[in-house]
Design a protein around this motif. Sequence first.
Motif, PDB file in Angstrom:
ATOM      1  N   ALA A 113       0.825  -1.216   0.000  1.00  0.00           N
ATOM      2  CA  ALA A 113       0.000   0.000   0.000  1.00  0.00           C
ATOM      3  C   ALA A 113       0.857   1.263   0.000  1.00  0.00           C
ATOM      4  O   ALA A 113       0.435   2.309  -0.511  1.00  0.00           O
ATOM      5  N   ARG A 115       3.411   1.647  -1.725  1.00  0.00           N
ATOM      6  CA  ARG A 115       3.951   1.836  -3.080  1.00  0.00           C
ATOM      7  C   ARG A 115       2.879   1.839  -4.170  1.00  0.00           C
ATOM      8  O   ARG A 115       3.144   2.262  -5.288  1.00  0.00           O
ATOM      9  N   ASP A 116       1.692   1.337  -3.846  1.00  0.00           N
ATOM     10  CA  ASP A 116       0.659   1.132  -4.867  1.00  0.00           C
ATOM     11  C   ASP A 116      -0.656   1.765  -4.401  1.00  0.00           C
ATOM     12  O   ASP A 116      -1.224   1.348  -3.385  1.00  0.00           O
ATOM     13  N   ASP A 117      -1.131   2.735  -5.144  1.00  0.00           N
ATOM     14  CA  ASP A 117      -2.339   3.472  -4.750  1.00  0.00           C
ATOM     15  C   ASP A 117      -3.598   2.620  -4.703  1.00  0.00           C
ATOM     16  O   ASP A 117      -4.535   2.938  -3.967  1.00  0.00           O
ATOM     17  N   SER A 118      -3.656   1.538  -5.496  1.00  0.00           N
ATOM     18  CA  SER A 118      -4.862   0.709  -5.468  1.00  0.00           C
ATOM     19  C   SER A 118      -4.974  -0.029  -4.126  1.00  0.00           C
ATOM     20  O   SER A 118      -6.072  -0.173  -3.574  1.00  0.00           O
ATOM     21  N   TYR A 119      -3.850  -0.471  -3.587  1.00  0.00           N
ATOM     22  CA  TYR A 119      -3.852  -1.105  -2.260  1.00  0.00           C
ATOM     23  C   TYR A 119      -4.105  -0.061  -1.182  1.00  0.00           C
ATOM     24  O   TYR A 119      -4.891  -0.292  -0.253  1.00  0.00           O
ATOM     25  N   LYS A 120      -3.449   1.076  -1.319  1.00  0.00           N
ATOM     26  CA  LYS A 120      -3.640   2.157  -0.347  1.00  0.00           C
ATOM     27  C   LYS A 120      -5.102   2.600  -0.311  1.00  0.00           C
ATOM     28  O   LYS A 120      -5.694   2.762   0.763  1.00  0.00           O
ATOM     29  N   GLY A 121      -5.700   2.785  -1.480  1.00  0.00           N
ATOM     30  CA  GLY A 121      -7.090   3.208  -1.557  1.00  0.00           C
ATOM     31  C   GLY A 121      -8.037   2.225  -0.902  1.00  0.00           C
ATOM     32  O   GLY A 121      -9.000   2.619  -0.241  1.00  0.00           O
ATOM     33  N   ARG A 122      -7.752   0.952  -1.078  1.00  0.00           N
ATOM     34  CA  ARG A 122      -8.606  -0.088  -0.476  1.00  0.00           C
ATOM     35  C   ARG A 122      -8.503  -0.073   1.047  1.00  0.00           C
ATOM     36  O   ARG A 122      -9.503  -0.244   1.745  1.00  0.00           O
TER      37      ARG A 122
END
Length: 197
Positions: A113, A115-122
């Motif tokens: 998360a 490094r990756d906005d899709s994981y962070k967003g979730r």
Amino acid sequence: MEKNTDTRLAIMNTTYQLIAEHGIQKASFALIAKEVGISKPSIYYYFDSKNDMIYQLFEQFCSEISFQHFFNAEHFTQEQFSTQLIEVGFQMIQEQANDPYFGNVMKEFLSLAARDDSYKGRFIELQQDYLKGFEQLLLKAADWSLIPLYSLTEKAHILALVIDNIGNFMMLDDTVDYRNIWKTAVQLVFLEDGLHG
């Protein structure tokens, strides 16, 4: 040809365990296939890529720690509201404590998360669901005159922050009495003058 759901589940469970033991980078398709007892190309029958598999595992992980998974408002009754709230929190704490892989897998996903906005967003979505979820749950308690409406949002956020931080601390320290911390937090929310300033 229909995909074998047992094989898919075995791949997911094995990947979960291998991520905890070796990290996402080292949990290769070759290692996963060997542990499951299938050929490496067979994994592509179920997942487009390693990234696809990891994200699907992450989504399943998020679903299993979601607010709705534990604190389903339909299961709460007027007579046992605060007791149910305490017990569901206990269940959540116990499930995490019983899973020897949870902490390491969570750390791997948190690292992703970063490094990756899709994981962070979730993850942000999960946190927001807890904040809103506890607010809706306490509104139900207020409708039943179990708690006053004042500071309801703040009380809901206290519960969300306490249960979230219990999860965070459990990854680092298993000597704290998390059950009594959760019980005390719930009891303070239901005290008539507990948080009224």
